[in-house]
Design a protein around this motif. Structure first.
Motif, PDB file in Angstrom:
ATOM      1  N   ALA A  67      -4.853 -11.299  -6.034  1.00 40.43           N
ATOM      2  CA  ALA A  67      -3.726 -12.304  -6.285  1.00 40.43           C
ATOM      3  C   ALA A  67      -3.668 -12.997  -7.412  1.00 40.43           C
ATOM      4  N   ALA A 121       3.420 -12.783 -12.397  1.00 45.65           N
ATOM      5  CA  ALA A 121       4.372 -13.545 -12.220  1.00 45.65           C
ATOM      6  C   ALA A 121       4.991 -14.528 -13.304  1.00 45.65           C
ATOM      7  N   ALA A 122       3.698 -15.323 -13.635  1.00 47.96           N
ATOM      8  CA  ALA A 122       3.904 -16.213 -14.609  1.00 47.96           C
ATOM      9  C   ALA A 122       4.462 -15.806 -15.877  1.00 47.96           C
ATOM     10  N   VAL A 127      -0.251 -13.589  -9.611  1.00 45.63           N
ATOM     11  CA  VAL A 127       0.053 -14.978 -10.167  1.00 45.63           C
ATOM     12  C   VAL A 127       0.255 -14.850 -11.668  1.00 45.63           C
TER      13      VAL A 127
END
Length: 212
Positions: free
Chosen positions: A125, A132-133, A129
């Protein structure tokens, strides 16, 4: 991109990898290095720092190899599937597959009886994350079509680069490697547009120069 900017990208990414590993190394292996700080052994601290930076250079080179491979695969994928939407769909499937394997295979291989699966989920995860950032920043710099390829690079390619220590599963090395890889990969992904633009401007200047 001009050869000058390729060299610039290589050298700056090398520096980013070395410095990141130098900092992260002292943090993730603090229990090992704490005595040399408490005794304020400057020579030992410096030697460890140089060693960590050298390791970071190796991580950086691995990151750059993955980046150049990704650029090739991305072009190859677009050529095969003939459309961004279809190629993006394939990349999404690969992202999900890699994230699943990052949890399932590691848990099945390394977890002992009674161990929770959540730490393995947490690692996957975290990478998603971060990916994605970084992808969101890439979109702001380019276009929304860059989101999926950027996530693919940050998740799939980073995980492939990470495999050597994942197979050993030595915790300190797992964390020592992943942070420099993420930083180097993010740096290359975000700086690429700027370097491409600079290269284009340099070519235009050369083209405008009158022939002697």
């Amino acid at each position: 991109m001009t050869s000058r900017n390729w060299v610039k990208l290589f050298m700056t990414t090398l520096l980013v990898g070395g410095l990141t590993t130098g900092v992260v190394g002292f943090i993730v292996r603090w229990n090992e290095f704490e005595p040399i700080f408490t005794s304020f052994d400057l020579l030992e601290i410096l030697s460890v720092l140089i060693w960590l930076i050298g390791v970071g250079f190796i991580f950086s080179v691995l990151s750059q190899a993955g980046f150049f491979a990704y650029l090739t695969v991305h072009r190859f994928g677009l050529g095969i599937f003939k459309s961004h939407s279809l190629w993006n769909a394939v990349q999404v499937i690969l992202i999900l597959f890699v994230l699943f394997d990052l949890v399932y295979l590691r848990y099945n291989t390394f977890a002992e009886e009674g161990d929770s699966i959540w730490p393995y989920v947490g690692v996957a995860a975290f990478i998603l994350v971060v990916g994605a950032a970084v992808a969101a920043m890439k979109v702001k710099m380019t276009s929304k079509e860059a989101f999926i390829p950027a996530v693919f690079f940050m998740v799939v390619v980073t995980t492939i680069e990470w495999v050597p220590v994942l197979r050993v599963n030595e915790e300190s090395w797992v964390y020592l490697m992943i942070f420099p890889l993420l930083v180097c990969n993010a740096y290359q992904l975000l700086i690429l547009q700027k370097l491409n633009k600079a290269s284009q401007e340099q070519r235009q200047k050369v083209a405008k120069k009158p022939a002697k």
